[in-house]
Design a protein around this motif. Sequence first.
Motif, mmCIF file in Angstrom:
data_model
loop_
_atom_site.group_PDB
_atom_site.id
_atom_site.type_symbol
_atom_site.label_atom_id
_atom_site.label_comp_id
_atom_site.label_asym_id
_atom_site.label_seq_id
_atom_site.Cartn_x
_atom_site.Cartn_y
_atom_site.Cartn_z
ATOM 1 N N PHE A 92 0.810 -1.224 0.000
ATOM 2 C CA PHE A 92 0.000 0.000 0.000
ATOM 3 C C PHE A 92 0.845 1.277 0.000
ATOM 4 O O PHE A 92 0.318 2.374 0.181
ATOM 5 C CB PHE A 92 -0.953 0.005 1.195
ATOM 6 C CG PHE A 92 -2.255 -0.728 0.944
ATOM 7 C CD1 PHE A 92 -2.550 -1.280 -0.296
ATOM 8 C CD2 PHE A 92 -3.200 -0.848 1.962
ATOM 9 C CE1 PHE A 92 -3.753 -1.940 -0.525
ATOM 10 C CE2 PHE A 92 -4.408 -1.495 1.740
ATOM 11 C CZ PHE A 92 -4.682 -2.044 0.498
ATOM 12 N N ALA A 101 -6.399 -4.780 -5.198
ATOM 13 C CA ALA A 101 -7.401 -5.189 -4.216
ATOM 14 C C ALA A 101 -8.793 -4.733 -4.657
ATOM 15 O O ALA A 101 -9.779 -5.469 -4.497
ATOM 16 C CB ALA A 101 -7.055 -4.604 -2.841
ATOM 17 N N ALA A 105 -12.013 -7.096 -5.143
ATOM 18 C CA ALA A 105 -13.254 -6.821 -4.419
ATOM 19 C C ALA A 105 -14.420 -6.669 -5.395
ATOM 20 O O ALA A 105 -15.516 -7.202 -5.172
ATOM 21 C CB ALA A 105 -13.104 -5.558 -3.566
ATOM 22 N N PHE A 111 -9.723 -12.158 -0.833
ATOM 23 C CA PHE A 111 -8.335 -11.710 -0.812
ATOM 24 C C PHE A 111 -7.917 -11.315 0.596
ATOM 25 O O PHE A 111 -8.762 -11.128 1.482
ATOM 26 C CB PHE A 111 -8.118 -10.541 -1.779
ATOM 27 C CG PHE A 111 -8.847 -9.272 -1.398
ATOM 28 C CD1 PHE A 111 -8.239 -8.310 -0.599
ATOM 29 C CD2 PHE A 111 -10.148 -9.051 -1.825
ATOM 30 C CE1 PHE A 111 -8.915 -7.154 -0.249
ATOM 31 C CE2 PHE A 111 -10.824 -7.894 -1.481
ATOM 32 C CZ PHE A 111 -10.209 -6.947 -0.684
ATOM 33 N N ILE A 113 -4.618 -8.890 2.501
ATOM 34 C CA ILE A 113 -3.541 -7.939 2.239
ATOM 35 C C ILE A 113 -2.528 -8.028 3.380
ATOM 36 O O ILE A 113 -2.893 -7.858 4.550
ATOM 37 C CB ILE A 113 -4.089 -6.508 2.116
ATOM 38 C CG1 ILE A 113 -5.121 -6.443 0.979
ATOM 39 C CG2 ILE A 113 -2.948 -5.515 1.841
ATOM 40 C CD1 ILE A 113 -5.993 -5.211 1.016
ATOM 41 N N GLY B 128 -7.874 -2.168 4.638
ATOM 42 C CA GLY B 128 -8.141 -1.827 3.238
ATOM 43 C C GLY B 128 -8.006 -0.352 2.921
ATOM 44 O O GLY B 128 -8.777 0.201 2.152
ATOM 45 N N ILE B 129 -7.005 0.289 3.511
ATOM 46 C CA ILE B 129 -6.750 1.708 3.258
ATOM 47 C C ILE B 129 -5.430 1.857 2.497
ATOM 48 O O ILE B 129 -4.357 1.788 3.099
ATOM 49 C CB ILE B 129 -6.675 2.502 4.583
ATOM 50 C CG1 ILE B 129 -7.992 2.406 5.338
ATOM 51 C CG2 ILE B 129 -6.304 3.968 4.306
ATOM 52 C CD1 ILE B 129 -7.967 3.030 6.731
ATOM 53 N N LEU B 234 -11.605 4.066 0.375
ATOM 54 C CA LEU B 234 -11.584 2.702 -0.145
ATOM 55 C C LEU B 234 -11.782 1.638 0.934
ATOM 56 O O LEU B 234 -12.073 0.491 0.616
ATOM 57 C CB LEU B 234 -10.283 2.432 -0.918
ATOM 58 C CG LEU B 234 -10.400 2.736 -2.411
ATOM 59 C CD1 LEU B 234 -10.330 4.238 -2.663
ATOM 60 C CD2 LEU B 234 -9.338 2.005 -3.189
ATOM 61 N N LYS B 237 -14.768 -0.583 0.652
ATOM 62 C CA LYS B 237 -14.787 -1.715 -0.286
ATOM 63 C C LYS B 237 -13.715 -2.757 0.012
ATOM 64 O O LYS B 237 -13.887 -3.927 -0.285
ATOM 65 C CB LYS B 237 -14.532 -1.199 -1.715
ATOM 66 C CG LYS B 237 -15.677 -0.434 -2.324
ATOM 67 C CD LYS B 237 -15.312 -0.016 -3.750
ATOM 68 C CE LYS B 237 -16.373 0.901 -4.333
ATOM 69 N NZ LYS B 237 -15.873 1.579 -5.551
ATOM 70 N N LEU B 238 -12.579 -2.319 0.531
ATOM 71 C CA LEU B 238 -11.407 -3.196 0.597
ATOM 72 C C LEU B 238 -11.188 -3.838 1.958
ATOM 73 O O LEU B 238 -10.232 -4.586 2.144
ATOM 74 C CB LEU B 238 -10.138 -2.412 0.190
ATOM 75 C CG LEU B 238 -10.163 -1.768 -1.192
ATOM 76 C CD1 LEU B 238 -8.792 -1.224 -1.550
ATOM 77 C CD2 LEU B 238 -10.621 -2.766 -2.242
ATOM 78 N N TRP B 240 -11.154 -6.443 4.535
ATOM 79 C CA TRP B 240 -11.232 -7.896 4.346
ATOM 80 C C TRP B 240 -11.021 -8.649 5.664
ATOM 81 O O TRP B 240 -11.404 -9.797 5.792
ATOM 82 C CB TRP B 240 -10.143 -8.346 3.352
ATOM 83 C CG TRP B 240 -8.764 -8.000 3.839
ATOM 84 C CD1 TRP B 240 -8.104 -6.821 3.625
ATOM 85 C CD2 TRP B 240 -7.906 -8.793 4.666
ATOM 86 N NE1 TRP B 240 -6.888 -6.844 4.261
ATOM 87 C CE2 TRP B 240 -6.740 -8.043 4.902
ATOM 88 C CE3 TRP B 240 -8.011 -10.068 5.230
ATOM 89 C CZ2 TRP B 240 -5.685 -8.525 5.691
ATOM 90 C CZ3 TRP B 240 -6.962 -10.548 6.012
ATOM 91 C CH2 TRP B 240 -5.810 -9.784 6.231
#
Lengths: 245, 245
Positions: A92, A101, A105, A111, A113, B128-129, B234, B237-238, B240
């Motif tokens: 990231f 990602a 999504a 997934f 990260i 998810g950032i 994001l 959405k991301l 997880w």
Amino acid sequence: VSGSASIVGAGPGDPALMTLRAQQLLSNADVVLYDRLVSPLILDMARKEAVLISVGKEGGGPSVPQEVITDWLLQHVRDGKRVCRLKGGDPFVFGRGGEEAAALAAADLPFEIVPGVSAALGCAAYSGIPLTLRGVSASVTFATASLQTDDDPDWAVLARPGQTLALYMSLQRLQHCSAALLRHGLPASTPAALVAEGTTPRQRIVRGTVATIAALATGVPSPAILFVGEAVALADKLSWFGENG
Amino acid sequence: VSGSASIVGAGPGDPALMTLRAQQLLSNADVVLYDRLVSPLILDMARKEAVLISVGKEGGGPSVPQEVITDWLLQHVRDGKRVCRLKGGDPFVFGRGGEEAAALAAADLPFEIVPGVSAALGCAAYSGIPLTLRGVSASVTFATASLQTDDDPDWAVLARPGQTLALYMSLQRLQHCSAALLRHGLPASTPAALVAEGTTPRQRIVRGTVATIAALATGVPSPAILFVGEAVALADKLSWFGENG
């Protein structure tokens, strides 16, 4: 068996700076999509049966277009594979992990990260550059001098005192970076260091000031990170990792 | 046997986010000097015979003064011990690793600095950032809202658009941070997220804007990191990793 993806930071270079989770996912993957900067010593951790695919990103050379990489990633997951998308540093921080990602999504594919030791953290630790330091540096900014858009970074912000600046992928634009920082008011005496091939046995540190570093670093190989700020002066005393050159 | 010190980042919380080198040094240490934020699951990796000493730093509670910690560190190395100085996140990002390394260097004692996944990197990946994002965020800044000096950070710099901001140790000063960022011109609609106990099974993400986040995050436990910037959106959405709350 249903497929899944992991977007994994491989760390700054030294294989020992991978995380336990990164090693675990890499060693269990069916397919590994890896960036050019990932060390062969790290790829050796993959299973013998794994399919290793170089996508050649980062650092300028020929590379697979991002939309093709994303397409391969999705396709292998849909084929039921455990796919490890292996990136240098942290996914990231200048790794475009966010875009990949987002594609996973949007396709409703599972997934994970996995953060990694970003190159600036690795190079700083292995060259003795505290990124924050009481009374000297209250914050640290990771920026890049080679934005895809050809827009320059916000030099007025980067030139403010009291912070440490880590400029990724700056090697080809050192003179430009120095000039921009000086023009926006950073004192010419501000310490600067270029760390090339950081955390590897080939690590090389060039020390100077924001005014002198571009001339001093002529011929240094990539990848490299430029550090600027008063705390960078400590590298003279705190460097502990063997250096060449 | 002559002693040596390692100043080691333990990562953001999840023991699987330690580096291989950190695990190796911890599991070989005679003496472990650890900060309060280091998980008991990580301390379990030490040898049974190792002496574990809490120095209780970070996050506000009672703690051993820095000069005493440094003194213990030097003393154990002089006694011939392999000393692991274990810190949350990365030792050079708000970890005061620079001061401890400087003391070891001044005493001419051997040391090694092991970078770690800083809390902002871990929290960002697990919520998810993306910290940088093409066309959205060109840089990322790690700052803190609770400077020892009681000086405020450089809010004019932190409030500039086009970047992502990660504010460490900001939980007690959320209202102050939001107000300062707004006063310095950051649009009220700028996405913000507070990630508490990030990368642990207790991770909790509170999403809002720079204007609403302080009210939304009432009662959230520490440690927590505040993320601010357009890329923070994001996380919707991301995300997880399982979250509570």
